[in-house]
Design an enzyme around this catalytic site. Structure first.
Site, short mmCIF file in Angstrom:
data_model
loop_
_atom_site.label_atom_id
_atom_site.label_comp_id
_atom_site.label_asym_id
_atom_site.label_seq_id
_atom_site.Cartn_x
_atom_site.Cartn_y
_atom_site.Cartn_z
N HIS A 9 1.10 -1.33 -0.23
CA HIS A 9 0.25 -0.46 0.06
C HIS A 9 0.87 0.86 -0.08
CE1 HIS A 9 -4.61 1.17 0.99
NE2 HIS A 9 -3.90 1.66 -0.09
N ASP A 55 -9.86 -0.37 4.04
CA ASP A 55 -8.92 -1.06 4.38
C ASP A 55 -8.83 -1.22 5.92
OD1 ASP A 55 -6.03 -2.02 4.89
OD2 ASP A 55 -5.52 0.39 4.54
N HIS A 96 -6.46 -0.82 8.08
CA HIS A 96 -5.57 -0.22 8.70
C HIS A 96 -6.10 1.45 8.46
CE1 HIS A 96 -4.31 -4.08 8.20
NE2 HIS A 96 -3.55 -3.69 9.73
N ASP A 142 -3.36 3.18 7.66
CA ASP A 142 -2.86 3.89 7.40
C ASP A 142 -1.88 5.86 7.02
OD1 ASP A 142 -2.44 0.50 6.26
OD2 ASP A 142 -3.02 1.75 4.37
N HIS A 148 4.34 0.97 4.08
CA HIS A 148 2.97 0.92 3.93
C HIS A 148 1.77 1.61 4.83
CE1 HIS A 148 2.11 -3.91 5.45
NE2 HIS A 148 2.73 -2.57 6.44
N ASP A 208 -6.99 -1.94 -0.48
CA ASP A 208 -6.50 -2.90 0.01
C ASP A 208 -7.01 -3.81 0.62
OD1 ASP A 208 -4.94 -4.61 1.86
OD2 ASP A 208 -3.75 -2.33 2.66
N ASP A 221 -6.78 -6.26 2.37
CA ASP A 221 -6.48 -6.73 3.74
C ASP A 221 -8.18 -6.21 4.32
OD1 ASP A 221 -6.10 -4.19 4.73
OD2 ASP A 221 -3.99 -5.06 5.13
N GLU A 224 -1.85 -5.30 -1.94
CA GLU A 224 -1.35 -6.12 -1.60
C GLU A 224 -1.77 -7.50 -1.76
OE1 GLU A 224 0.48 -4.84 1.36
OE2 GLU A 224 0.33 -2.79 2.24
#
Length: 299
Positions: free
Chosen positions: A99, A122, A124, A126, A139, A226, A228, A271
Site C-alpha cells: 500500500h 482498508d 488499517h 495507514d 506501507h 487494500d 486486507d 496488497e
C-alpha cells in the site's frame, strides 16, 4: 465512468518486510483483469509495470523508515506514469504491490483536481509517521504522507504537498489502528467507518453516506482498496490480515454502489500476495471487485 482505462502495475514490496507482494500485479493479470474489463467494453491499455529499484543491502539505513530511498524512487516513477495517463484523459487503474504505492498514485493524480476525494477501503488507517510507527514500514504511512505529514522525501514527491485534505477522506473498514493514528484521526476530523459502524448501519448506508459526504465538494474521487479490508476467509493472500473484516458480498455491494454513483475517477487495488494466497484466490477476488466497480452486473 471513463471508458479509456490504463492498467499500471506497481510491483512494490519494500514498504513492509514480507516478500511476495511484488508479484501481486502478475497475479491480478493472471486472474484475468484485462479480459474481464474488455468484456465490459472498456478501451484497455496495459502499460506493464513501473520500475521499482532494489535496495543495496550493503548501504547503511539512515532512517527508521524501511527502504526509504527505494520506496521514494519507486513512487516517483509511479507518480510520473499516472500523471501522464491522467493528462491523456485516461482512467488510471493501479495494481500492487504493497500500500505504500498510494503515495505515488495520489501524487500523480491529485494535481489534476482542486478537491480530490479519497475512499480508503482498508483494515488499517495507514496514518502512521516515522515517530508513531512501531515497525518503520512505509506501507502503514501513505495516507499520512498524502496529507503532507511524514518524511520530506515522501511528502514532496512531484514537488507539491499536501496531495489531499483530511475533510475529503473516508476510511471504510478500519479495525486495526495504532494510538498515533487514532490521535491524527481525531485531530484532523477524518471520517472513519469502523467495522462497528458497518455492522450496525449496514454497508448500504455506509456507502450512501460516503457518496453524499464526498459528491458535492469533490471534483474527483480516488478509490484505494487494500485487500486486507476484506476478512481473511475471503482474501487470505495479504501481508497483514486482520480478522473480522468486510465480506466478499459486502465488498461487491460497495463496488456496485460506487459504480452507480459514477464518481470514481481513479483506483488502485493493493496488497495481493500470491505467496500467502490459496490458488490465487485473493487476486481473483480483486478482479471480481474491479468488475463490479466498472459496472459488471448480473442483469
Amino acid at each position: 465512468m471513463n471508458r479509456q482505462l490504463s492498467i499500471i502495475g506497481a510491483p512494490m514490496d519494500l514498504g513492509q518486510n514480507r516478500r511476495g507482494v511484488d508479484m501481486g500485479p502478475s497475479a491480478i493479470r493472471y486472474a484475468g483483469i484485462v479480459e474481464r474489463l474488455e468484456q465490459l467494453e472498456y478501451d484497455i491499455e496495459d502499460l506493464g509495470d513501473v520500475a521499482i529499484p532494489r535496495p543495496d543491502r550493503k548501504e547503511e539505513q539512515k532512517s527508521h523508515l524501511r527502504n526509504l530511498k527505494e520506496v521514494a524512487e519507486g513512487n516517483a516513477n509511479l507518480a510520473r506514469t499516472v500523471d501522464d495517463e491522467v493528462n491523456k484523459g485516461r482512467f488510471p487503474l493501479i495494481i500492487g504491490g504493497d500500500h505504500s504505492i498510494a503515495i505515488g498514485s495520489l501524487a500523480g493524480i491529485a494535481k489534476h483536481y482542486n478537491q480530490l476525494g479519497v475512499i480508503w477501503y482498508d483494515a488499517h488507517g495507514d496514518l502512521n509517521t516515522e515517530s508513531t510507527s512501531p515497525s518503520g514500514n512505509i506501507h502503514g504511512m501513505p495516507l499520512a504522507v498524502s496529507l503532507g505529514i511524514g518524511h520530506e522525501e515522501l511528502v514532496n514527491i512531484e514537488s507539491y504537498q499536501p496531495k489531499i485534505k483530511p475533510e475529503n477522506i473516508v476510511i471504510i473498514g478500519a479495525r486495526s489502528l495504532d494510538d498515533g493514528e487514532k490521535e491524527l484521526i481525531q485531530d484532523k476530523g477524518i471520517k472513519v467507518y469502523t467495522m462497528h459502524e458497518i455492522d450496525r448501519m449496514g454497508m448500504t448506508s455506509v456507502i450512501q453516506e460516503s457518496v453524499d459526504y464526498l459528491q458535492d465538494k469533490c471534483d474527483g474521487v480516488h478509490l484505494s482498496l487494500d485487500l486486507d479490508g476484506l476478512d481473511p476467509q475471503d482474501a487470505p493472500g495479504v501481508g497483514t490480515p486482520v480478522m473480522g473484516g468486510m465480506s466478499y458480498r459486502e465488498s461487491h455491494l460497495a463496488m456496485e454502489m460506487l459504480a452507480e454513483a459514477d464518481m470514481i475517477t481513479s483506483a488502485e487495488f493493493v496488497e495481493v500476495n500470491p505467496i500467502l494466497d490459496e490458488k490465487n484466490k485473493t487476486a481473483s477476488v480483486a478482479v471480481g471487485l474491479m468488475g463490479s466497480l466498472f459496472g459488471e452486473k448480473l442483469k
